[in-house]
Write a protein that holds these residues in place. Structure first.
Motif, mmCIF file in Angstrom:
data_model
loop_
_atom_site.group_PDB
_atom_site.id
_atom_site.type_symbol
_atom_site.label_atom_id
_atom_site.label_comp_id
_atom_site.label_asym_id
_atom_site.label_seq_id
_atom_site.Cartn_x
_atom_site.Cartn_y
_atom_site.Cartn_z
ATOM 1 N N ILE A 57 -5.121 1.661 -8.965
ATOM 2 C CA ILE A 57 -4.759 2.608 -7.900
ATOM 3 C C ILE A 57 -3.292 2.383 -7.542
ATOM 4 N N THR A 58 -2.447 3.259 -8.058
ATOM 5 C CA THR A 58 -1.004 3.117 -7.869
ATOM 6 C C THR A 58 -0.392 4.304 -7.120
ATOM 7 N N ALA A 59 -1.235 5.058 -6.474
ATOM 8 C CA ALA A 59 -0.800 6.198 -5.652
ATOM 9 C C ALA A 59 -1.916 6.450 -4.645
ATOM 10 N N PRO A 60 -1.623 7.214 -3.585
ATOM 11 C CA PRO A 60 -2.698 7.524 -2.626
ATOM 12 C C PRO A 60 -3.936 8.038 -3.362
ATOM 13 N N ASP A 61 -5.090 7.561 -2.907
ATOM 14 C CA ASP A 61 -6.352 7.851 -3.575
ATOM 15 C C ASP A 61 -7.376 8.212 -2.508
ATOM 16 N N PRO A 62 -8.209 9.220 -2.745
ATOM 17 C CA PRO A 62 -9.183 9.618 -1.718
ATOM 18 C C PRO A 62 -10.234 8.551 -1.408
ATOM 19 N N ARG A 63 -10.417 7.571 -2.296
ATOM 20 C CA ARG A 63 -11.431 6.543 -2.067
ATOM 21 C C ARG A 63 -11.018 5.527 -1.012
ATOM 22 N N CYS A 64 -9.715 5.291 -0.859
ATOM 23 C CA CYS A 64 -9.280 4.249 0.073
ATOM 24 C C CYS A 64 -7.855 4.521 0.538
ATOM 25 N N ALA A 65 -7.447 3.831 1.596
ATOM 26 C CA ALA A 65 -6.114 4.035 2.166
ATOM 27 C C ALA A 65 -5.062 3.136 1.528
ATOM 28 N N THR A 67 14.564 4.045 3.630
ATOM 29 C CA THR A 67 13.808 5.281 3.452
ATOM 30 C C THR A 67 12.317 4.990 3.592
ATOM 31 N N ALA A 68 11.553 6.048 3.848
ATOM 32 C CA ALA A 68 10.097 5.955 3.835
ATOM 33 C C ALA A 68 9.534 6.718 2.638
ATOM 34 N N ASP A 69 10.416 7.253 1.794
ATOM 35 C CA ASP A 69 9.996 7.987 0.607
ATOM 36 C C ASP A 69 9.229 7.047 -0.330
ATOM 37 N N ARG A 70 7.994 7.405 -0.639
ATOM 38 C CA ARG A 70 7.104 6.525 -1.391
ATOM 39 C C ARG A 70 7.695 6.022 -2.710
ATOM 40 N N PRO A 71 8.186 6.880 -3.589
ATOM 41 C CA PRO A 71 8.747 6.364 -4.847
ATOM 42 C C PRO A 71 9.997 5.501 -4.642
ATOM 43 N N ALA A 72 10.830 5.881 -3.677
ATOM 44 C CA ALA A 72 12.042 5.101 -3.411
ATOM 45 C C ALA A 72 11.695 3.723 -2.848
ATOM 46 N N VAL A 73 10.692 3.659 -1.972
ATOM 47 C CA VAL A 73 10.259 2.372 -1.420
ATOM 48 C C VAL A 73 9.688 1.501 -2.541
ATOM 49 N N ALA A 74 8.904 2.093 -3.426
ATOM 50 C CA ALA A 74 8.334 1.331 -4.548
ATOM 51 C C ALA A 74 9.450 0.762 -5.428
ATOM 52 N N ASP A 75 10.458 1.559 -5.728
ATOM 53 C CA ASP A 75 11.592 1.076 -6.533
ATOM 54 C C ASP A 75 12.319 -0.047 -5.812
ATOM 55 N N PHE A 76 12.538 0.130 -4.504
ATOM 56 C CA PHE A 76 13.212 -0.896 -3.715
ATOM 57 C C PHE A 76 12.421 -2.204 -3.753
ATOM 58 N N LEU A 77 11.116 -2.123 -3.506
ATOM 59 C CA LEU A 77 10.287 -3.327 -3.492
ATOM 60 C C LEU A 77 10.271 -4.015 -4.853
ATOM 61 N N VAL A 133 2.921 -5.714 -4.776
ATOM 62 C CA VAL A 133 2.877 -5.279 -3.381
ATOM 63 C C VAL A 133 1.964 -4.063 -3.303
ATOM 64 N N PHE A 134 1.095 -4.069 -2.290
ATOM 65 C CA PHE A 134 0.328 -2.849 -2.047
ATOM 66 C C PHE A 134 0.531 -2.396 -0.608
ATOM 67 N N TYR A 135 0.277 -1.118 -0.408
ATOM 68 C CA TYR A 135 0.448 -0.486 0.899
ATOM 69 C C TYR A 135 -0.905 -0.072 1.433
ATOM 70 N N ASP A 136 -1.147 -0.351 2.709
ATOM 71 C CA ASP A 136 -2.360 0.089 3.388
ATOM 72 C C ASP A 136 -1.953 1.158 4.381
ATOM 73 N N GLY A 137 -2.197 2.412 4.026
ATOM 74 C CA GLY A 137 -1.818 3.529 4.882
ATOM 75 C C GLY A 137 -2.570 3.556 6.191
ATOM 76 N N GLY A 138 -3.788 3.022 6.220
ATOM 77 C CA GLY A 138 -4.561 2.996 7.454
ATOM 78 C C GLY A 138 -3.917 2.119 8.510
ATOM 79 N N GLY A 139 -3.386 0.994 8.096
ATOM 80 C CA GLY A 139 -2.768 0.057 9.028
ATOM 81 C C GLY A 139 -1.257 0.122 9.048
ATOM 82 N N GLN A 140 -0.690 0.990 8.208
ATOM 83 C CA GLN A 140 0.769 1.105 8.100
ATOM 84 C C GLN A 140 1.398 -0.258 7.821
ATOM 85 N N GLN A 141 0.833 -0.968 6.821
ATOM 86 C CA GLN A 141 1.276 -2.311 6.463
ATOM 87 C C GLN A 141 1.463 -2.413 4.952
ATOM 88 N N TYR A 142 2.440 -3.202 4.579
ATOM 89 C CA TYR A 142 2.614 -3.579 3.176
ATOM 90 C C TYR A 142 2.121 -5.007 3.029
#
Length: 172
Positions: free
Chosen positions: A122-130, A61-71, A80-89
């Motif tokens: 920062i444990t969820a998407p935040d306007p300050r950073c990706a 899945t790509a569902d954010r909470p489900a991916v977090a639980d899986f990881l 683990v952190f996610y960088d939405g700008g680069g689509q990388q974990y």
């Protein structure tokens, strides 16, 4: 019995991470203002960069909470952190992991690499950073086991290749 709150563990993890900053005061300020600070990889930790497509395939899945639980489960609570700008974990592993890392389609950032690491709160998407923590650090020095990260990445690669093969067969 000694009990530490999540807030105390987060503060300890933040202090530990700041050891990797060129200037701790600047890093603290960057976290406050921008949500992310450049920290040096290689001594305290390395960071394995895994494309989101591999993590999402492994998680199913790509569902954010489900991916977090899986990881959290797959990496035994390692950070683990996610960088939405680069689509990388990014999975934080011991600094020594970069010396022997050899998993295709991933990269282990060790010595001579600086990485933008999100503030520990920062444990969820935040306007300050990706970037944000999917699995926050549980305390100082708590890292992912390299073998678990490699297994996750290889499993994701296998599933992506399998899906691509099935799609190619369907088109033929």
């Amino acid at each position: 019995m000694l009990v530490h709150t999540r807030q105390e563990r987060e503060a300890a993890a933040r202090t530990w991470l700041l050891i990797s900053a060129r200037d701790a005061a600047t890093a603290r300020s960057d976290w406050k203002n921008y949500g992310v600070a450049l920290l040096r990889c290689g001594a305290l930790f390395s960071a394995v960069r895994i494309p989101a497509i591999l993590v999402h395939a492994a998680a199913g899945t790509a569902d954010r909470p489900a991916v977090a639980d899986f990881l959290a489960t797959a990496l035994d609570g390692g950070p683990v952190f996610y960088d939405g700008g680069g689509q990388q974990y990014y999975a934080l592993t011991p600094g020594s992991a970069a010396r022997t890392w050899n998993v295709p389609d991933t990269e282990c950032l060790g010595s001579d690499h600086f990485l933008g690491i999100p503030a520990t709160d920062i444990t969820a998407p935040d306007p300050r950073c990706a970037a944000y923590w999917c699995v926050p650090m549980d305390g100082p020095g708590t890292l992912c086991m390299p073998a678990a990260v490699a297994h996750l990445a290889r499993h994701g690669r296998h599933l992506v290749a399998q899906q691509q093969s099935e799609e190619a067969t369907a088109r033929a």
